[in-house]
Design an enzyme around this catalytic site. Structure first.
Site, PDB file in Angstrom:
ATOM      1  N   VAL A  55       4.730  12.503  11.172  1.00 26.35           N
ATOM      2  CA  VAL A  55       4.974  11.115  11.544  1.00 26.35           C
ATOM      3  C   VAL A  55       6.428  10.753  11.255  1.00 26.35           C
ATOM      4  O   VAL A  55       6.984  11.137  10.227  1.00 26.35           O
ATOM      5  CB  VAL A  55       4.004  10.152  10.829  1.00 26.35           C
ATOM      6  CG1 VAL A  55       4.214  10.133   9.321  1.00 26.35           C
ATOM      7  CG2 VAL A  55       4.109   8.747  11.401  1.00 26.35           C
ATOM      8  N   GLU A  56       7.043  10.048  12.182  1.00 25.35           N
ATOM      9  CA  GLU A  56       8.414   9.571  12.011  1.00 25.35           C
ATOM     10  C   GLU A  56       8.366   8.328  11.132  1.00 25.35           C
ATOM     11  O   GLU A  56       7.552   7.429  11.358  1.00 25.35           O
ATOM     12  CB  GLU A  56       9.023   9.285  13.395  1.00 25.35           C
ATOM     13  CG  GLU A  56      10.504   9.022  13.386  1.00 25.35           C
ATOM     14  CD  GLU A  56      10.839   7.612  12.992  1.00 25.35           C
ATOM     15  OE1 GLU A  56      11.759   7.431  12.182  1.00 25.35           O
ATOM     16  OE2 GLU A  56      10.165   6.674  13.479  1.00 25.35           O
ATOM     17  N   SER A  57       9.212   8.260  10.104  1.00 31.64           N
ATOM     18  CA  SER A  57       9.076   7.240   9.059  1.00 31.64           C
ATOM     19  C   SER A  57       9.334   5.812   9.541  1.00 31.64           C
ATOM     20  O   SER A  57       8.670   4.884   9.086  1.00 31.64           O
ATOM     21  CB  SER A  57       9.964   7.562   7.863  1.00 31.64           C
ATOM     22  OG  SER A  57      11.310   7.602   8.236  1.00 31.64           O
ATOM     23  N   CYS A  85      -7.125 -11.197   4.840  1.00 31.10           N
ATOM     24  CA  CYS A  85      -8.571 -11.169   4.650  1.00 31.10           C
ATOM     25  C   CYS A  85      -9.209 -11.654   5.954  1.00 31.10           C
ATOM     26  O   CYS A  85      -8.828 -12.713   6.470  1.00 31.10           O
ATOM     27  CB  CYS A  85      -8.978 -12.080   3.490  1.00 31.10           C
ATOM     28  SG  CYS A  85     -10.772 -12.261   3.327  1.00 31.10           S
ATOM     29  N   HIS A 141      -9.860  -4.368   2.782  1.00 31.69           N
ATOM     30  CA  HIS A 141      -9.026  -3.313   2.193  1.00 31.69           C
ATOM     31  C   HIS A 141      -9.483  -1.919   2.612  1.00 31.69           C
ATOM     32  O   HIS A 141      -8.678  -1.080   3.011  1.00 31.69           O
ATOM     33  CB  HIS A 141      -9.043  -3.390   0.668  1.00 31.69           C
ATOM     34  CG  HIS A 141      -8.630  -4.693   0.083  1.00 31.69           C
ATOM     35  ND1 HIS A 141      -7.918  -5.655   0.761  1.00 31.69           N
ATOM     36  CD2 HIS A 141      -8.806  -5.186  -1.162  1.00 31.69           C
ATOM     37  CE1 HIS A 141      -7.686  -6.690  -0.035  1.00 31.69           C
ATOM     38  NE2 HIS A 141      -8.221  -6.432  -1.215  1.00 31.69           N
ATOM     39  N   GLU A 142     -10.785  -1.691   2.504  1.00 32.41           N
ATOM     40  CA  GLU A 142     -11.339  -0.382   2.828  1.00 32.41           C
ATOM     41  C   GLU A 142     -11.119  -0.042   4.304  1.00 32.41           C
ATOM     42  O   GLU A 142     -10.853   1.116   4.661  1.00 32.41           O
ATOM     43  CB  GLU A 142     -12.838  -0.345   2.496  1.00 32.41           C
ATOM     44  CG  GLU A 142     -13.159  -0.595   1.036  1.00 32.41           C
ATOM     45  CD  GLU A 142     -13.255  -2.092   0.651  1.00 32.41           C
ATOM     46  OE1 GLU A 142     -13.639  -2.362  -0.495  1.00 32.41           O
ATOM     47  OE2 GLU A 142     -12.962  -2.972   1.495  1.00 32.41           O
ATOM     48  N   ASP A 182      -3.334 -10.330   1.725  1.00 28.37           N
ATOM     49  CA  ASP A 182      -3.603  -9.307   0.721  1.00 28.37           C
ATOM     50  C   ASP A 182      -2.378  -8.401   0.671  1.00 28.37           C
ATOM     51  O   ASP A 182      -1.804  -8.060   1.708  1.00 28.37           O
ATOM     52  CB  ASP A 182      -4.842  -8.484   1.100  1.00 28.37           C
ATOM     53  CG  ASP A 182      -6.118  -9.294   0.991  1.00 28.37           C
ATOM     54  OD1 ASP A 182      -6.308  -9.955  -0.046  1.00 28.37           O
ATOM     55  OD2 ASP A 182      -6.929  -9.244   1.931  1.00 28.37           O
TER      56      ASP A 182
END
Length: 158
Positions: A74-76, A52, A93-94, A59
């Protein structure tokens, strides 16, 4: 962030170095072997952590990343390290969800992408932000427009 051939991927098979703060530079992409096909790629990331920005408290979330690739994917392992880099990063969060989506758009230029965060309750409230993008001027833009208002009717994907 540029496209790499498989032999140019730096993170696979090497010693893992965890960044201590937000690190979009760790993201790596490789060539999609089936760009002529529309297909769905889904990542389920159940151990996402950020801080936060006001209280500094952690969070926790499950992050769902769904996309329809074009030329790059994207490579994992790089995605895992990228998501881990949020661990000490202060963001709402957003913000986390939108930052993740925008970084992946810059990396891959996907046809379509959506990112959902299922954040665990803090103070008795859960937050589930959702962001999506469809390539402008294509049927994927229409998909994004259609899915955004209907996301509230989706069951929670926990």
């Amino acid at each position: 962030m540029h496209i790499k051939r498989e032999e140019e991927l730096n993170l696979l098979g090497g010693k893992t170095e965890y960044k201590q703060d937000y690190a979009p530079e760790v993201l790596e992409a490789f060539s999609n072997r089936h760009p002529e096909n529309d297909y769905w790629v889904r990542f389920n990331c159940p151990e996402f952590t950020s801080l936060c920005p006001i209280t500094g408290q952690p969070d926790f979330a499950t992050i769902h990343i769904d996309y329809i690739p074009d030329q790059r994917m994207v490579e994992s392992k790089s995605l895992k390290l990228y998501l881990f880099s949020f661990r000490n990063h202060g963001a709402f969060h957003e913000d986390c969800i939108n930052i993740i989506m925008k970084d992946l758009i810059r990396l891959m230029d996907p046809k379509y992408i959506e990112v959902t965060g299922l954040f665990t309750p803090r103070g008795g409230i859960s937050i589930y932000p959702f962001a999506n993008y469809g390539r402008p001027g294509t049927k994927y833009e229409a998909l994004a427009e259609k899915r955004l208002p209907s996301i509230s009717t989706f069951p929670c994907r926990e």
